[in-house]
Design a protein around this motif. Structure first.
Motif, PDB file in Angstrom:
ATOM      1  N   GLN A  16      -1.716  -3.086  -7.608  1.00 17.74           N
ATOM      2  CA  GLN A  16      -2.126  -3.166  -9.007  1.00 17.74           C
ATOM      3  C   GLN A  16      -2.432  -1.787  -9.588  1.00 17.74           C
ATOM      4  OE1 GLN A  16      -2.116  -6.315 -10.644  1.00 17.74           O
ATOM      5  NE2 GLN A  16      -1.033  -6.615  -8.701  1.00 17.74           N
ATOM      6  N   ARG A  17      -2.832  -0.875  -8.750  1.00 14.99           N
ATOM      7  CA  ARG A  17      -3.146   0.476  -9.214  1.00 14.99           C
ATOM      8  C   ARG A  17      -1.951   1.419  -9.131  1.00 14.99           C
ATOM      9  NH1 ARG A  17      -8.680   1.652  -9.596  1.00 14.99           N
ATOM     10  NH2 ARG A  17     -10.020  -0.131  -9.050  1.00 14.99           N
ATOM     11  N   GLY A  18      -0.832   0.920  -8.670  1.00 14.81           N
ATOM     12  CA  GLY A  18       0.376   1.736  -8.625  1.00 14.81           C
ATOM     13  C   GLY A  18       0.411   2.768  -7.523  1.00 14.81           C
ATOM     14  N   LEU A  19      -0.391   2.587  -6.488  1.00 12.82           N
ATOM     15  CA  LEU A  19      -0.439   3.591  -5.435  1.00 12.82           C
ATOM     16  C   LEU A  19       0.723   3.486  -4.459  1.00 12.82           C
ATOM     17  CD1 LEU A  19      -4.256   3.527  -4.629  1.00 12.82           C
ATOM     18  CD2 LEU A  19      -3.003   5.186  -6.009  1.00 12.82           C
ATOM     19  N   ILE A  20       1.352   2.339  -4.386  1.00 13.73           N
ATOM     20  CA  ILE A  20       2.479   2.193  -3.462  1.00 13.73           C
ATOM     21  C   ILE A  20       3.676   2.993  -3.947  1.00 13.73           C
ATOM     22  CG2 ILE A  20       4.092   0.526  -2.444  1.00 13.73           C
ATOM     23  CD1 ILE A  20       1.937  -1.520  -2.437  1.00 13.73           C
ATOM     24  N   ASP A  21       3.705   3.313  -5.226  1.00 13.61           N
ATOM     25  CA  ASP A  21       4.832   4.067  -5.779  1.00 13.61           C
ATOM     26  C   ASP A  21       4.918   5.486  -5.248  1.00 13.61           C
ATOM     27  OD1 ASP A  21       5.433   1.861  -7.256  1.00 13.61           O
ATOM     28  OD2 ASP A  21       4.416   2.564  -9.081  1.00 13.61           O
ATOM     29  N   ASP A  22       3.872   5.937  -4.518  1.00 15.71           N
ATOM     30  CA  ASP A  22       3.917   7.315  -4.019  1.00 15.71           C
ATOM     31  C   ASP A  22       4.712   7.446  -2.735  1.00 15.71           C
ATOM     32  OD1 ASP A  22       2.380   6.229  -2.043  1.00 15.71           O
ATOM     33  OD2 ASP A  22       0.667   7.595  -2.285  1.00 15.71           O
ATOM     34  N   GLY A  23       5.380   6.369  -2.326  1.00 17.58           N
ATOM     35  CA  GLY A  23       6.219   6.409  -1.136  1.00 17.58           C
ATOM     36  C   GLY A  23       5.600   5.749   0.073  1.00 17.58           C
ATOM     37  N   SER A  24       4.388   5.268  -0.054  1.00 14.82           N
ATOM     38  CA  SER A  24       3.729   4.601   1.068  1.00 14.82           C
ATOM     39  C   SER A  24       4.353   3.229   1.297  1.00 14.82           C
ATOM     40  CB  SER A  24       2.232   4.443   0.785  1.00 14.82           C
ATOM     41  OG  SER A  24       1.644   5.701   0.532  1.00 14.82           O
ATOM     42  N   GLU A  25       4.562   2.886   2.534  1.00 14.06           N
ATOM     43  CA  GLU A  25       5.121   1.586   2.894  1.00 14.06           C
ATOM     44  C   GLU A  25       3.996   0.565   3.017  1.00 14.06           C
ATOM     45  OE1 GLU A  25       8.165   0.665   3.152  1.00 14.06           O
ATOM     46  OE2 GLU A  25       9.121   2.637   2.895  1.00 14.06           O
ATOM     47  N   PRO A  26       4.143  -0.641   2.418  1.00 12.25           N
ATOM     48  CA  PRO A  26       3.109  -1.677   2.526  1.00 12.25           C
ATOM     49  C   PRO A  26       2.750  -2.004   3.969  1.00 12.25           C
ATOM     50  CG  PRO A  26       4.705  -2.265   0.848  1.00 12.25           C
ATOM     51  CD  PRO A  26       5.245  -1.049   1.533  1.00 12.25           C
ATOM     52  N   GLY A  27       3.770  -2.082   4.824  1.00 13.02           N
ATOM     53  CA  GLY A  27       3.498  -2.395   6.223  1.00 13.02           C
ATOM     54  C   GLY A  27       2.647  -1.326   6.888  1.00 13.02           C
ATOM     55  N   GLU A  28       2.858  -0.063   6.547  1.00  7.73           N
ATOM     56  CA  GLU A  28       2.071   1.017   7.123  1.00  7.73           C
ATOM     57  C   GLU A  28       0.609   0.923   6.684  1.00  7.73           C
ATOM     58  OE1 GLU A  28       3.975   4.589   5.945  1.00  7.73           O
ATOM     59  OE2 GLU A  28       5.723   4.321   7.261  1.00  7.73           O
ATOM     60  N   ILE A  29       0.399   0.559   5.403  1.00  5.52           N
ATOM     61  CA  ILE A  29      -0.959   0.426   4.893  1.00  5.52           C
ATOM     62  C   ILE A  29      -1.676  -0.720   5.600  1.00  5.52           C
ATOM     63  CG2 ILE A  29      -2.331  -0.098   2.847  1.00  5.52           C
ATOM     64  CD1 ILE A  29      -0.222   1.298   1.180  1.00  5.52           C
ATOM     65  N   LEU A  30      -0.977  -1.843   5.749  1.00 10.12           N
ATOM     66  CA  LEU A  30      -1.575  -2.984   6.442  1.00 10.12           C
ATOM     67  C   LEU A  30      -1.946  -2.622   7.878  1.00 10.12           C
ATOM     68  CD1 LEU A  30       0.693  -5.925   5.214  1.00 10.12           C
ATOM     69  CD2 LEU A  30      -1.748  -5.586   4.701  1.00 10.12           C
ATOM     70  N   HIS A  31      -1.059  -1.926   8.553  1.00 13.86           N
ATOM     71  CA  HIS A  31      -1.313  -1.536   9.940  1.00 13.86           C
ATOM     72  C   HIS A  31      -2.518  -0.590  10.020  1.00 13.86           C
ATOM     73  CE1 HIS A  31      -0.484  -0.580  14.128  1.00 13.86           C
ATOM     74  NE2 HIS A  31      -0.539   0.717  13.812  1.00 13.86           N
ATOM     75  N   MET A  32      -2.586   0.359   9.089  1.00 10.72           N
ATOM     76  CA  MET A  32      -3.684   1.326   9.098  1.00 10.72           C
ATOM     77  C   MET A  32      -5.024   0.633   8.876  1.00 10.72           C
ATOM     78  SD  MET A  32      -4.268   4.599   6.584  1.00 10.72           S
ATOM     79  CE  MET A  32      -4.385   3.544   5.137  1.00 10.72           C
ATOM     80  N   LEU A  33      -5.062  -0.333   7.963  1.00 11.81           N
ATOM     81  CA  LEU A  33      -6.313  -0.994   7.625  1.00 11.81           C
ATOM     82  C   LEU A  33      -6.747  -2.005   8.675  1.00 11.81           C
ATOM     83  CD1 LEU A  33      -5.776  -1.606   3.792  1.00 11.81           C
ATOM     84  CD2 LEU A  33      -7.074   0.236   4.912  1.00 11.81           C
TER      85      LEU A  33
END
Length: 371
Positions: A254-271
């Motif tokens: 919603q904040r548009g942070l994924i547009d910086d090239g971060s992969e959703p799967g990587e974020i989920l794994h990190m968290l």
């Protein structure tokens, strides 16, 4: 016949010309050698205010050798000979011809107070530059286990120099340095990245602990993605909405942070890999932020002081504005650690601190807060 270079002739070509203050010092010393009574009109400087060892020794000798009778001084060089002999105890390279040259280059002995004020202004600039350099070196010193206290001590010493210059050259409102400020350091160490990931994952697993680290701001984190994730976490916690890797990922979108090239799967794994406590990792992030802020403040003031076009008034205004950044993060550090503010500024420490130790070492020490 081709020109033959004398030994070291080419080396002389690389010697930079003297700074303007060197000529000002010559004019002041010439005025005092010609009319020693002008020393009564000079204030705000000491022997240490001069930029060369020879000028320092000469001013010290002028200040200590008993003054001659004006009529006698006009007739002979007895007093000059005494001054030279005294000064040569500290600067053996001084010669009688140099003293006579100083007398000749002084345009107006009656202008000695103005020359002294210029010497004082240049000395203030050098003092400020030296104090800023010490602060920067302190941030990068790796010899002490408690860097924050030493860095803040150096910041206090720098602020004391600024206050002293302000007492000599009261700042004028709105007069800012014209020097371009250096950009903040954009590099993030692997240790910082790893610890911030642990902070984010642990906060995701234990969102109720976020309230205890309200002193940590998104700007304290080194990567834009991490700063955005922390903002998402604090927003969800404040709204009392469900917090887990999936809800955080949705807030990130919603904040548009994924547009910086971060992969959703990587974020989920990190968290999904918490460890330690939110407070521990938050304190570590804030410490890095404080050290980075101190370094950038030092570099800003160093740049101001390194620009000879800035007046002492501008240096005071610019330095004080830069020091407010340290004051702000210092207040948050005191809230985080329960540290009691020092009642007065401390002198600059003799030793300097360094960045934190390895993640592994701090992870081991953080077991006290592990769930």
């Amino acid at each position: 016949m081709p020109h033959t270079h004398a030994p070291h002739e080419d080396d002389l070509d690389t010697v930079p010309p003297p700074n303007p203050v060197f000529h000002v010092e010559q004019a002041l010393l010439g005025a005092l050698l010609l009319e020693p009574h002008r020393l009564d009109d000079v204030s705000g400087i000491s022997a240490d205010s001069f930029s060369t060892a020879a000028h320092t020794a000469l001013y010290a000798a002028i200040s200590t050798v008993p003054r001659p009778d004006p009529a006698e001084h006009a007739q002979n060089t007895t007093w000059l000979d005494r001054v030279l002999a005294t000064a040569r105890e500290q600067a053996r390279g001084l010669t009688a011809p140099y003293l006579h040259a100083l007398v000749q280059v002084c345009p107006w002995p009656s202008h000695a107070p103005a020359y002294a004020r210029m010497v004082e202004a240049e000395h203030a600039r050098r003092r400020l530059q030296s104090a800023a350099e010490r602060l920067i070196h302190t941030v990068h010193d790796v010899t002490l286990p408690h860097p924050v206290q030493t860095v803040l001590g150096e910041a206090d010493a720098l602020a004391a120099v600024v206050d002293d210059i302000a007492s000599r050259f009261p700042p004028r409102a709105g007069v800012l340095p014209r020097t371009t400020e250096p950009p903040p350091s954009a590099s993030a160490s692997a240790e910082a990245v790893e610890e911030e990931q642990l902070l984010l994952a642990t906060a995701t697993a234990h969102p109720s602990d976020i309230e205890a680290v309200r002193w940590l701001l998104p700007g304290d984190l080194t990567l834009p993605l991490h700063a955005g994730l922390w903002q998402c976490l604090t927003t969800l916690a404040r709204r009392r909405e469900p917090v887990d890797p999936v809800t955080v990922l949705w807030e990130v979108q919603q904040r548009g942070l994924i547009d910086d090239g971060s992969e959703p799967g990587e974020i989920l794994h990190m968290l999904a890999e918490p460890a330690g406590s939110v407070e521990h990792w938050g304190e570590r992030a804030l410490q890095r932020s404080l050290l980075a802020t101190a370094e950038h403040t030092g570099r800003r003031i160093e740049a101001y002081a390194g620009d000879p076009a800035n007046t002492p008034f501008q240096l005071v205004v610019g330095a004080r504005r830069a020091l407010t950044d340290i004051a702000a993060v210092r207040t948050r550090w005191q809230h985080a650690t329960g540290a009691v503010p020092s009642p007065q500024r401390r002198p600059a420490p003799a030793t300097r601190a360094g960045p934190p130790t390895t993640t592994a070492a701090h992870t081991a020490r953080s077991t006290r807060a592990t769930r």
